[in-house]
Design a protein around this motif. Structure first.
Motif, PDB file in Angstrom:
ATOM      1  N   ARG A 412       0.829  -1.200   0.000  1.00 25.42           N
ATOM      2  CA  ARG A 412       0.000   0.000   0.000  1.00 25.42           C
ATOM      3  C   ARG A 412       0.870   1.260   0.000  1.00 25.42           C
ATOM      4  NH1 ARG A 412      -4.965  -1.857   4.057  1.00 25.42           N
ATOM      5  NH2 ARG A 412      -5.411  -3.813   2.940  1.00 25.42           N
ATOM      6  N   GLY A 413       0.700   2.118   1.004  1.00 24.88           N
ATOM      7  CA  GLY A 413       1.456   3.366   1.024  1.00 24.88           C
ATOM      8  C   GLY A 413       2.951   3.146   1.074  1.00 24.88           C
ATOM      9  N   LEU A 414       3.374   2.098   1.770  1.00 29.72           N
ATOM     10  CA  LEU A 414       4.805   1.794   1.856  1.00 29.72           C
ATOM     11  C   LEU A 414       5.366   1.397   0.489  1.00 29.72           C
ATOM     12  CD1 LEU A 414       6.893   1.759   4.148  1.00 29.72           C
ATOM     13  CD2 LEU A 414       6.511  -0.697   4.361  1.00 29.72           C
ATOM     14  N   GLY A 415       4.480   0.932  -0.387  1.00 29.98           N
ATOM     15  CA  GLY A 415       4.917   0.571  -1.730  1.00 29.98           C
ATOM     16  C   GLY A 415       5.414   1.761  -2.524  1.00 29.98           C
ATOM     17  N   LEU A 416       4.994   2.976  -2.122  1.00 29.08           N
ATOM     18  CA  LEU A 416       5.488   4.172  -2.803  1.00 29.08           C
ATOM     19  C   LEU A 416       7.008   4.301  -2.652  1.00 29.08           C
ATOM     20  CD1 LEU A 416       2.702   6.724  -1.809  1.00 29.08           C
ATOM     21  CD2 LEU A 416       3.031   5.616  -4.035  1.00 29.08           C
ATOM     22  N   VAL A 417       7.529   3.832  -1.536  1.00 29.82           N
ATOM     23  CA  VAL A 417       8.978   3.854  -1.329  1.00 29.82           C
ATOM     24  C   VAL A 417       9.661   2.935  -2.340  1.00 29.82           C
ATOM     25  CG1 VAL A 417      10.843   3.438   0.306  1.00 29.82           C
ATOM     26  CG2 VAL A 417       8.643   4.315   1.118  1.00 29.82           C
ATOM     27  N   ALA A 418       9.053   1.769  -2.578  1.00 30.26           N
ATOM     28  CA  ALA A 418       9.610   0.834  -3.550  1.00 30.26           C
ATOM     29  C   ALA A 418       9.597   1.442  -4.953  1.00 30.26           C
ATOM     30  CB  ALA A 418       8.829  -0.471  -3.527  1.00 30.26           C
ATOM     31  N   VAL A 419       8.480   2.086  -5.293  1.00 29.10           N
ATOM     32  CA  VAL A 419       8.376   2.707  -6.613  1.00 29.10           C
ATOM     33  C   VAL A 419       9.408   3.822  -6.762  1.00 29.10           C
ATOM     34  CG1 VAL A 419       6.876   4.015  -8.156  1.00 29.10           C
ATOM     35  CG2 VAL A 419       5.946   2.120  -6.824  1.00 29.10           C
ATOM     36  N   ALA A 420       9.529   4.663  -5.733  1.00 29.27           N
ATOM     37  CA  ALA A 420      10.509   5.753  -5.777  1.00 29.27           C
ATOM     38  C   ALA A 420      11.930   5.210  -5.869  1.00 29.27           C
ATOM     39  CB  ALA A 420      10.357   6.638  -4.545  1.00 29.27           C
ATOM     40  N   SER A 421      12.195   4.091  -5.183  1.00 33.07           N
ATOM     41  CA  SER A 421      13.527   3.483  -5.246  1.00 33.07           C
ATOM     42  C   SER A 421      13.842   3.016  -6.662  1.00 33.07           C
ATOM     43  CB  SER A 421      13.619   2.307  -4.268  1.00 33.07           C
ATOM     44  OG  SER A 421      13.451   2.741  -2.926  1.00 33.07           O
ATOM     45  N   LEU A 422      12.856   2.432  -7.329  1.00 33.92           N
ATOM     46  CA  LEU A 422      13.058   1.988  -8.707  1.00 33.92           C
ATOM     47  C   LEU A 422      13.306   3.173  -9.640  1.00 33.92           C
ATOM     48  CD1 LEU A 422      10.344  -0.814  -8.997  1.00 33.92           C
ATOM     49  CD2 LEU A 422      12.821  -1.118  -8.950  1.00 33.92           C
ATOM     50  N   VAL A 423      12.600   4.274  -9.394  1.00 34.30           N
ATOM     51  CA  VAL A 423      12.798   5.468 -10.217  1.00 34.30           C
ATOM     52  C   VAL A 423      14.213   6.007 -10.042  1.00 34.30           C
ATOM     53  CG1 VAL A 423      12.099   7.864 -10.561  1.00 34.30           C
ATOM     54  CG2 VAL A 423      10.362   6.090 -10.270  1.00 34.30           C
ATOM     55  N   VAL A 424      14.681   6.081  -8.801  1.00 30.19           N
ATOM     56  CA  VAL A 424      16.033   6.569  -8.527  1.00 30.19           C
ATOM     57  C   VAL A 424      17.075   5.642  -9.156  1.00 30.19           C
ATOM     58  CG1 VAL A 424      17.722   7.025  -6.713  1.00 30.19           C
ATOM     59  CG2 VAL A 424      15.368   7.779  -6.430  1.00 30.19           C
ATOM     60  N   ALA A 425      16.846   4.329  -9.028  1.00 26.48           N
ATOM     61  CA  ALA A 425      17.780   3.372  -9.626  1.00 26.48           C
ATOM     62  C   ALA A 425      17.830   3.532 -11.147  1.00 26.48           C
ATOM     63  CB  ALA A 425      17.376   1.946  -9.255  1.00 26.48           C
ATOM     64  N   THR A 426      16.674   3.804 -11.744  1.00 22.03           N
ATOM     65  CA  THR A 426      16.624   4.010 -13.190  1.00 22.03           C
ATOM     66  C   THR A 426      17.409   5.249 -13.600  1.00 22.03           C
ATOM     67  OG1 THR A 426      14.439   2.952 -13.303  1.00 22.03           O
ATOM     68  CG2 THR A 426      15.096   4.344 -15.163  1.00 22.03           C
ATOM     69  N   ILE A 427      17.248   6.332 -12.855  1.00 18.34           N
ATOM     70  CA  ILE A 427      17.976   7.570 -13.160  1.00 18.34           C
ATOM     71  C   ILE A 427      19.479   7.359 -13.054  1.00 18.34           C
ATOM     72  CG2 ILE A 427      18.411   9.934 -12.380  1.00 18.34           C
ATOM     73  CD1 ILE A 427      15.479  10.058 -11.495  1.00 18.34           C
ATOM     74  N   LEU A 428      19.925   6.704 -11.979  1.00 13.99           N
ATOM     75  CA  LEU A 428      21.360   6.458 -11.792  1.00 13.99           C
ATOM     76  C   LEU A 428      21.909   5.533 -12.880  1.00 13.99           C
ATOM     77  CD1 LEU A 428      21.638   5.994  -7.908  1.00 13.99           C
ATOM     78  CD2 LEU A 428      22.380   7.953  -9.274  1.00 13.99           C
ATOM     79  N   THR A 429      21.144   4.496 -13.225  1.00 15.09           N
ATOM     80  CA  THR A 429      21.601   3.548 -14.248  1.00 15.09           C
ATOM     81  C   THR A 429      21.726   4.229 -15.601  1.00 15.09           C
ATOM     82  OG1 THR A 429      20.544   1.707 -13.067  1.00 15.09           O
ATOM     83  CG2 THR A 429      21.103   1.363 -15.386  1.00 15.09           C
ATOM     84  N   TYR A 430      20.723   4.992 -15.989  1.00 17.24           N
ATOM     85  CA  TYR A 430      20.753   5.661 -17.285  1.00 17.24           C
ATOM     86  C   TYR A 430      21.907   6.662 -17.355  1.00 17.24           C
ATOM     87  CZ  TYR A 430      19.186   8.143 -21.449  1.00 17.24           C
ATOM     88  OH  TYR A 430      19.126   8.708 -22.696  1.00 17.24           O
ATOM     89  N   SER A 431      22.083   7.455 -16.291  1.00 15.23           N
ATOM     90  CA  SER A 431      23.171   8.438 -16.287  1.00 15.23           C
ATOM     91  C   SER A 431      24.535   7.759 -16.367  1.00 15.23           C
ATOM     92  CB  SER A 431      23.084   9.298 -15.017  1.00 15.23           C
ATOM     93  OG  SER A 431      21.853   9.967 -14.932  1.00 15.23           O
ATOM     94  N   THR A 432      24.681   6.655 -15.638  1.00 15.02           N
ATOM     95  CA  THR A 432      25.952   5.936 -15.653  1.00 15.02           C
ATOM     96  C   THR A 432      26.260   5.379 -17.032  1.00 15.02           C
ATOM     97  OG1 THR A 432      25.646   5.318 -13.326  1.00 15.02           O
ATOM     98  CG2 THR A 432      27.274   4.072 -14.587  1.00 15.02           C
ATOM     99  N   VAL A 433      25.239   4.816 -17.681  1.00  9.02           N
ATOM    100  CA  VAL A 433      25.433   4.242 -19.016  1.00  9.02           C
ATOM    101  C   VAL A 433      25.820   5.329 -20.024  1.00  9.02           C
ATOM    102  CG1 VAL A 433      24.199   3.193 -20.953  1.00  9.02           C
ATOM    103  CG2 VAL A 433      23.950   2.241 -18.656  1.00  9.02           C
ATOM    104  N   VAL A 434      25.184   6.498 -19.938  1.00  3.03           N
ATOM    105  CA  VAL A 434      25.500   7.592 -20.858  1.00  3.03           C
ATOM    106  C   VAL A 434      26.929   8.087 -20.638  1.00  3.03           C
ATOM    107  CG1 VAL A 434      24.940   9.960 -21.489  1.00  3.03           C
ATOM    108  CG2 VAL A 434      23.102   8.316 -21.145  1.00  3.03           C
ATOM    109  N   ILE A 435      27.314   8.277 -19.375  1.00  7.12           N
ATOM    110  CA  ILE A 435      28.656   8.788 -19.063  1.00  7.12           C
ATOM    111  C   ILE A 435      29.727   7.781 -19.471  1.00  7.12           C
ATOM    112  CG2 ILE A 435      30.195   9.451 -17.176  1.00  7.12           C
ATOM    113  CD1 ILE A 435      27.758  10.666 -15.779  1.00  7.12           C
TER     114      ILE A 435
END
Length: 582
Positions: A412-435
């Protein structure tokens, strides 16, 4: 922690903006490229040996894929070698592979450690010292090259010349007498200190070179082309791709790195070319028991080699060294102790059987152990890979949506943390791959993308372990949310680190033991495992601790996923005890 993560994301975004790199580079299967088929040319059309083919494959693989992450592939196909290079035109690929790099013998003009601190080059060439050059600062990779040979041809050498495998071995004429040269080479000598021992034969009154914080201090640039001197200053020999495959001009001076990457050199125009080498063999000296390499020159090369060694012998250190340059790298730079006539030379030093054999093969074969002709050259389209990419991304998107849906349904509400974690991981992964793509020629191929998609499960596993531990602490009202957050983290992080460590070790082993697509998959898996650790420590835990202060979660709202009623339903049934009659 959240602030540190924000700074990291902004820094990566700033690097991308400065370099104007916002899209990752793609590999052969996605962007296309060039495929070259090389067929061996042998005498009488005989089949080449598998040993020579394997050696050629290794040399070509280093040439086209020095970093190991550019998605270039070199493989045997029967007696042919097929090279596939992504994102490059035919002209560039043929320029790197179509001709065999030639061995050059060049006099060393200057030498310095691999890493040089930025400093302006002297505008006026320094006057060469009669017996030495500047001293690298302590701790730099290198070793003293000090010759105390009792023969009349011995030359004093007081500079701390960086040395790698056989980079400061002695080069002498073949002789049955044991060699007493103090110069050595090989892996065993890499631990030698960079502080030079003063030469006993140095002229009296000669000033002793003093250590300097600037590794460029005292480097003699007399007679050096200013453009080459500037390249010498900037060249980075610590990189895996440090110049192999470069077709050097024998009629110009050259700035180059050692093969092991522990030293850089300025080299004179080529004195003798590798085409004048008729053969090279490795063996054991019968008098000393050490491994040596014997080199034999053709008639013209013998006279040129004798003339060059005669001139170099009387030069000060390091200009009394003769570098052997192959494929753009210095494979050896021995000290010339005496003129070497007769068309034969002996390289001695702290060789092992393998290092002596490797050096003999390099001298004998040039760049490749076989001559090759180009059977075919063709452009490869990335259309098929692009179709597969769309299918893979669709499958990854479906999987991501299902993970998000499950987290929101169960937590439920705690799942928002999981979703936000996936979003942050996606941002870091994409930036790392580009660099990495812009700075290390990292190219995304289908195996890389599969590894990145699989990492969604790795990231989900980490916060599920944490959430379940936290919920266990709260069941039956044993702990408040704020206390449960800290207690659960102390116990869950060990499990998370162990799981990620096992995954990372598997990725590292797979990367070094495999090639091609499998190595690409392993690299992506290892990269995302490190990103998962960063996300869990810098975002997931601090974000949960922040949410624990909100009444919505702290008081156990029904939509928070931490309500008391749900916790009590999921708690194990309480054990009842029947009192005994007394």
């Amino acid at each position: 922690m959240l602030l540190a993560l924000l700074v990291l994301i902004l820094a990566m975004g700033g690097v991308m903006a400065l370099q104007k790199a916002f899209v990752p580079k793609f590999g052969l299967d996605l962007a296309g490229g060039t495929t070259v088929t090389l067929s061996p040319v042998t005498e009488a059309g005989a089949a080449p040996s598998q040993e020579s083919l394997d050696l050629a494959v290794n040399i070509l693989r280093d040439r086209v894929n020095g970093t190991g992450i550019s998605d270039a592939e070199v493989a045997k196909s029967g007696d042919n070698i097929v090279i596939s290079v992504p994102g490059a035109g035919q002209k560039e690929v043929v320029g790197r592979l179509g001709t065999t790099a030639e061995l050059r013998f060049r006099q060393v003009l200057a030498v310095a450690p691999a890493v040089i601190a930025p400093s302006p080059l002297p505008t006026t060439p320094a006057t060469p010292a009669p017996s030495g050059t500047g001293t690298p600062k302590p701790g730099a990779s290198g070793q003293p090259s000090s010759t105390a040979k009792p023969a009349a041809t011995a030359k004093p050498a007081t500079s701390a010349t960086p040395a790698g495998r056989a980079l400061s071995s002695a080069l002498t004429a073949p002789t049955p007498a044991p060699s007493t040269s103090a110069s050595g080479s090989g892996k065993a000598d890499k631990s030698a200190k960079a502080t030079p021992a003063p030469s006993a034969s140095a002229p009296s009154g000669q000033p002793t070179a003093q250590p300097s914080d600037d590794p460029m201090a005292g480097v003699d640039l007399t007679g050096v082309d200013p453009a080459v001197a500037e390249q010498f200053k900037k060249i980075d020999c610590t990189k895996k791709d440090r110049g192999q495959g470069v077709q050097d001009n024998p009629d110009k001076q050259l700035a180059a790195c050692s093969k092991d990457g522990d030293a850089r050199y300025i080299l004179e125009k080529a004195a003798v070319k590798g085409t004048e080498v008729s053969g090279a063999t490795s063996g054991v000296d019968s008098t000393t028991g050490e491994w040596i390499v014997q080199v034999t020159f053709k008639s013209k090369g013998a006279s040129e080699f004798a003339k060059t060694t005669g001139q170099i012998t009387s030069a000060p250190q390091p200009r009394n060294q003769l570098a052997m340059v192959l494929d753009g790298l210095v494979i050896s730079a021995p000290v010339i102790e005496e003129p070497i006539p007769g068309g034969q030379a002996r390289i001695s030093g702290s060789f092992t059987q393998k290092s002596a054999t490797d050096l003999a093969n390099q001298l004998k074969y040039g760049a490749l152990p076989l001559k090759f002709k180009q059977s075919s050259i063709e452009e490869v389209s990335g259309t098929l890979g692009a179709d597969q990419l769309r299918g893979g991304l669709l499958a990854g998107a479906i999987g991501l949506v299902l993970v998000v849906f499950y987290c929101l349904l169960y937590y439920r509400g705690l799942g928002l943390v999981a979703v936000a974690s996936l979003v942050v991981a996606t941002i870091l992964t994409y930036s790392t791959v580009v660099i990495l793509g812009h700075n290390a020629n990292f190219r995304l191929s289908l195996p890389h993308i599969i590894g990145l998609i699989v990492s969604i499960g790795i990231t989900a596993d980490s916060f599920i372990v944490y959430f379940e531990r936290m919920r266990d602490e709260m069941k039956e009202g044993r702990r408040s949310l704020r206390v449960a957050v800290e207690v659960a983290w102390a116990r869950a992080r060990r499990t998370i680190l162990i799981a990620d460590a096992v995954m990372f070790i598997a990725a590292v082993v797979l990367y070094f033991l495999a090639v091609g697509g499998v190595a690409g998959f392993a690299f992506a898996m290892g990269l995302t495992t490190l990103i998962d650790i960063a996300v869990v420590f810098l975002f997931t835990k601090p974000f949960v601790a922040l949410l624990a202060k909100l009444p919505f979660f702290a008081k156990g709202h029904k939509l928070s996923g931490l309500d008391a009623e749900r916790m009590s339903r999921e708690a194990p049934a309480a054990r009842t005890t029947v009192p005994q009659e007394g």
